[in-house]
Design an enzyme around this catalytic site. Structure first.
Site, PDB file in Angstrom:
ATOM      1  N   ASN A  15      38.334  38.168  45.230  1.00  0.00           N
ATOM      2  CA  ASN A  15      38.147  38.029  46.674  1.00  0.00           C
ATOM      3  C   ASN A  15      37.800  39.431  47.189  1.00  0.00           C
ATOM      4  O   ASN A  15      38.654  40.311  47.203  1.00  0.00           O
ATOM      5  CB  ASN A  15      39.445  37.524  47.283  1.00  0.00           C
ATOM      6  CG  ASN A  15      39.318  36.936  48.669  1.00  0.00           C
ATOM      7  OD1 ASN A  15      40.320  36.631  49.287  1.00  0.00           O
ATOM      8  ND2 ASN A  15      38.128  36.767  49.196  1.00  0.00           N
ATOM      9  N   ASN A  75      36.235  37.789  58.906  1.00  0.00           N
ATOM     10  CA  ASN A  75      35.554  36.947  57.935  1.00  0.00           C
ATOM     11  C   ASN A  75      34.091  37.365  57.800  1.00  0.00           C
ATOM     12  O   ASN A  75      33.554  38.108  58.626  1.00  0.00           O
ATOM     13  CB  ASN A  75      35.624  35.479  58.363  1.00  0.00           C
ATOM     14  CG  ASN A  75      37.023  34.923  58.288  1.00  0.00           C
ATOM     15  OD1 ASN A  75      37.726  35.129  57.313  1.00  0.00           O
ATOM     16  ND2 ASN A  75      37.437  34.221  59.338  1.00  0.00           N
ATOM     17  N   CYS A  84      45.023  37.925  55.689  1.00  0.00           N
ATOM     18  CA  CYS A  84      44.330  37.735  54.408  1.00  0.00           C
ATOM     19  C   CYS A  84      45.251  38.252  53.314  1.00  0.00           C
ATOM     20  O   CYS A  84      45.519  39.455  53.237  1.00  0.00           O
ATOM     21  CB  CYS A  84      42.999  38.480  54.401  1.00  0.00           C
ATOM     22  SG  CYS A  84      42.095  38.297  52.846  1.00  0.00           S
ATOM     23  N   GLY A  85      45.744  37.352  52.489  1.00  0.00           N
ATOM     24  CA  GLY A  85      46.726  37.719  51.473  1.00  0.00           C
ATOM     25  C   GLY A  85      46.180  38.612  50.389  1.00  0.00           C
ATOM     26  O   GLY A  85      46.888  39.486  49.868  1.00  0.00           O
ATOM     27  N   ASN A  86      44.927  38.413  49.987  1.00  0.00           N
ATOM     28  CA  ASN A  86      44.304  39.326  49.030  1.00  0.00           C
ATOM     29  C   ASN A  86      43.880  40.615  49.714  1.00  0.00           C
ATOM     30  O   ASN A  86      44.040  41.713  49.175  1.00  0.00           O
ATOM     31  CB  ASN A  86      43.089  38.661  48.377  1.00  0.00           C
ATOM     32  CG  ASN A  86      43.470  37.597  47.382  1.00  0.00           C
ATOM     33  OD1 ASN A  86      44.430  37.733  46.636  1.00  0.00           O
ATOM     34  ND2 ASN A  86      42.710  36.505  47.363  1.00  0.00           N
ATOM     35  N   ASN A 161      48.167  31.608  58.979  1.00  0.00           N
ATOM     36  CA  ASN A 161      46.849  31.033  59.253  1.00  0.00           C
ATOM     37  C   ASN A 161      46.848  29.607  58.691  1.00  0.00           C
ATOM     38  O   ASN A 161      47.679  29.253  57.858  1.00  0.00           O
ATOM     39  CB  ASN A 161      45.720  31.902  58.683  1.00  0.00           C
ATOM     40  CG  ASN A 161      45.826  32.114  57.182  1.00  0.00           C
ATOM     41  OD1 ASN A 161      46.800  31.725  56.546  1.00  0.00           O
ATOM     42  ND2 ASN A 161      44.842  32.762  56.600  1.00  0.00           N
ATOM     43  N   ASN A 194      41.402  26.693  56.224  1.00  0.00           N
ATOM     44  CA  ASN A 194      41.000  26.842  54.830  1.00  0.00           C
ATOM     45  C   ASN A 194      41.419  25.564  54.096  1.00  0.00           C
ATOM     46  O   ASN A 194      42.452  24.976  54.407  1.00  0.00           O
ATOM     47  CB  ASN A 194      41.697  28.046  54.190  1.00  0.00           C
ATOM     48  CG  ASN A 194      41.293  29.365  54.825  1.00  0.00           C
ATOM     49  OD1 ASN A 194      40.317  29.440  55.574  1.00  0.00           O
ATOM     50  ND2 ASN A 194      42.049  30.407  54.551  1.00  0.00           N
ATOM     51  N   GLU A 218      37.060  28.754  52.198  1.00  0.00           N
ATOM     52  CA  GLU A 218      37.614  29.531  53.302  1.00  0.00           C
ATOM     53  C   GLU A 218      36.762  29.370  54.551  1.00  0.00           C
ATOM     54  O   GLU A 218      35.532  29.523  54.491  1.00  0.00           O
ATOM     55  CB  GLU A 218      37.697  31.009  52.934  1.00  0.00           C
ATOM     56  CG  GLU A 218      38.746  31.332  51.881  1.00  0.00           C
ATOM     57  CD  GLU A 218      39.063  32.805  51.848  1.00  0.00           C
ATOM     58  OE1 GLU A 218      39.459  33.347  52.910  1.00  0.00           O
ATOM     59  OE2 GLU A 218      38.918  33.417  50.773  1.00  0.00           O
ATOM     60  N   ARG A 219      37.399  29.077  55.664  1.00  0.00           N
ATOM     61  CA  ARG A 219      36.679  28.979  56.930  1.00  0.00           C
ATOM     62  C   ARG A 219      36.002  30.318  57.239  1.00  0.00           C
ATOM     63  O   ARG A 219      36.583  31.374  57.033  1.00  0.00           O
ATOM     64  CB  ARG A 219      37.617  28.584  58.073  1.00  0.00           C
ATOM     65  CG  ARG A 219      38.743  29.553  58.271  1.00  0.00           C
ATOM     66  CD  ARG A 219      39.620  29.253  59.461  1.00  0.00           C
ATOM     67  NE  ARG A 219      40.666  30.270  59.545  1.00  0.00           N
ATOM     68  CZ  ARG A 219      41.442  30.463  60.584  1.00  0.00           C
ATOM     69  NH1 ARG A 219      41.324  29.701  61.651  1.00  0.00           N
ATOM     70  NH2 ARG A 219      42.362  31.408  60.587  1.00  0.00           N
ATOM     71  N   CYS A 227      41.923  33.139  47.287  1.00  0.00           N
ATOM     72  CA  CYS A 227      42.380  33.237  48.676  1.00  0.00           C
ATOM     73  C   CYS A 227      43.888  33.390  48.621  1.00  0.00           C
ATOM     74  O   CYS A 227      44.595  32.457  48.211  1.00  0.00           O
ATOM     75  CB  CYS A 227      41.981  31.996  49.465  1.00  0.00           C
ATOM     76  SG  CYS A 227      42.699  31.926  51.134  1.00  0.00           S
TER      77      CYS A 227
END
Length: 289
Positions: A15, A75, A84-86, A161, A194, A218-219, A227
């Site tokens: 990602n 995004n 965003c976790g990553n 999210n 998502n 992912e939106r 993700c």
């Protein structure tokens, strides 16, 4: 007037992100700027932008006073996202490698996001972030996707999210999805979501750790190799489906690698924590028109 700015490219399990240091909050990145930077043919190419800005430089009401640094995540289409976790792991890697912050083993650092200030630590996989309390929705969403023979029920999970998680019976069905086409959700969440498609391992639990495999749309981006918040949501959904005996630790395989998820009480409230690697790939300069 064109402006040349330095950037760094990084990724967490595939990602990928463009990181731009803007500590004083002086840079005005339009949606078009973000979209062209993320374009894989005409720009640098990425799933999103991470603007590195001091919390004190943000407008009143947007700052996270407990965290020195704020992750302004956008995004690939320019839209702002809550978390965003990553990306947050890559963000921390950048802070440490550029000596904007320090983090010893056993210490905690707070990173500001639109979902509040989130604590991060080092972990065996790289870094772990406490995503906070989560919510599993009581109602289901019907999901249609190209490659699915019939629409499937999806479970709504909010980890800061929104996500909708769909269980599939086989790897064959998961691999057969065409996620170049946006999945259709009914009802459509007000802010979109998502969408994660998961296949539980057989057996589901080994050595007290649950295992699943996942792909994600992912939106604002499309299909990505990973993700982070989607991984957390997918593990939480399967944990919900598995019932009271389900484990609190999960290993989630995505096309870009493997991430860890665990559920632990914080102040008596269950939180979900995500762990995984973060890599910086290269740095350069880019000119914005």
């Amino acid at each position: 007037m064109p402006q040349t700015i330095p950037f760094t490219k990084g990724h967490g399990t595939g990602n990928d992100f463009v990181l731009i240091a803007d500590p004083d909050g002086a840079l005005d990145l339009s949606d078009d700027h973000v979209a062209i930077l993320c374009d894989r043919h005409f720009g640098i190419g990425a799933d999103g932008i991470l603007r590195v800005v001091r919390s004190t430089a943000l407008p009143e009401g947007a700052a996270t006073p407990d965290a020195e640094w704020f992750m302004d995540y956008r995004n690939a289409d320019g839209s702002a996202a809550e978390m965003c976790g990553n990306g947050i792991r890559v963000f921390l890697r950048y802070l440490l490698d550029t000596q904007l912050a320090a983090l010893a083993d056993g210490e905690t650092i707070l990173i500001g996001t639109r979902n509040g200030a989130l604590p991060m630590t080092r972990s065996e996989l790289g870094f772990e972030v406490d995503l906070g309390a989560f919510r599993v929705e009581s109602s289901e969403t019907l999901v249609r996707a190209r490659g699915l023979p019939v629409q499937r029920p999806g479970l709504g999970v909010d980890v800061g999210n929104p996500h909708v998680v769909v269980a599939l019976p086989t790897d064959l069905e998961l691999d057969g999805l065409d996620l170049t086409v946006v999945p259709h959700l009914q009802p459509e969440p007000p802010d979109g979501a998502n969408v994660e498609f998961v296949v539980p391992a057989d057996p589901l639990v080994r050595g007290g750790v649950g295992s699943i495999r996942m792909r994600v749309f992912e939106r604002g981006v499309g299909e990505t190799l990973s993700c982070g918040t989607g991984v957390a949501a997918a593990a939480l959904a399967v944990r919900e489906w598995a019932g009271p005996a389900a484990p609190d630790r999960w290993s989630v395989d995505v096309p870009g690698g493997t991430l860890g998820v665990r559920v632990a009480p914080v102040g008596g409230i269950p939180h979900v924590l995500l762990s995984g690697p973060a890599t910086l790939v290269y740095s350069g300069e880019v000119t914005l028109a």
